[in-house]
Design an enzyme around this catalytic site. Structure first.
Site, PDB file in Angstrom:
ATOM      1  N   CYS A  56     -46.477   1.052  13.079  1.00  0.00           N
ATOM      2  CA  CYS A  56     -46.812   3.350  12.703  1.00  0.00           C
ATOM      3  C   CYS A  56     -45.173   3.540  13.321  1.00  0.00           C
ATOM      4  O   CYS A  56     -45.244   4.205  14.184  1.00  0.00           O
ATOM      5  CB  CYS A  56     -48.356   3.988  12.753  1.00  0.00           C
ATOM      6  SG  CYS A  56     -48.135   5.429  12.459  1.00  0.00           S
ATOM      7  N   CYS A  59     -45.706   7.240  14.600  1.00  0.00           N
ATOM      8  CA  CYS A  59     -47.186   6.873  16.044  1.00  0.00           C
ATOM      9  C   CYS A  59     -46.094   7.103  16.818  1.00  0.00           C
ATOM     10  O   CYS A  59     -46.638   7.303  18.063  1.00  0.00           O
ATOM     11  CB  CYS A  59     -47.980   5.535  15.909  1.00  0.00           C
ATOM     12  SG  CYS A  59     -49.062   5.691  14.488  1.00  0.00           S
TER      13      CYS A  59
END
Length: 132
Positions: A56, A59
């Site tokens: 991600c 993230c």
């Protein structure tokens, strides 16, 4: 000791202190897993969890923001990071459908969540609502 030797010694001491401050590790939020999650909730009044995954990109952009706020409030709350790929049951239990998601628990109960890579002010303002 000559003036030059004294100056060299002073500079060397300053450089040593600077090197030690650079080497000292920054605060790292604890890695959280399903097997110790209930224990963490029971032992801490306020728990802030960053739900993330390796793949991600947002993230990874959010991680330094989370760590900065975690370092600032580490004495007032527990900060942890939950890899959703490795802990799917917890992600499902708390309806983590998008990542990053930040979960905030107070007295073991989910009180708030932030979805997405929020900015530092948003994260801090939200956490401050729950920190005594």
């Amino acid at each position: 000791m000559s003036e030059i030797e004294s100056l060299i010694k002073e500079i060397a001491e300053k450089l040593q202190k600077r090197a030690e401050s650079i080497k000292s590790p920054k605060y790292e939020p604890e890695s959280v897993s399903e097997d110790k999650f209930d224990e963490i909730l029971s032992k801490n009044k306020v728990v802030v969890i960053d739900c993330w995954a390796d793949w991600c990109a947002p993230c990874h952009l959010y991680e330094p923001i989370f760590k900065k706020i975690a370092e600032k409030y580490k004495d007032k709350a527990f900060f942890g990071r939950l890899n959703v790929d490795e802990n799917q049951k917890l992600a499902d239990k708390y309806n983590v459908l998008n990542i990053p998601t930040t979960l905030i628990f107070v007295d073991g109960q989910l009180k708030d969540s932030l979805v997405g890579a929020v900015d530092e002010n948003t994260l801090e303002d939200t956490i401050k609502k729950y920190i005594p």
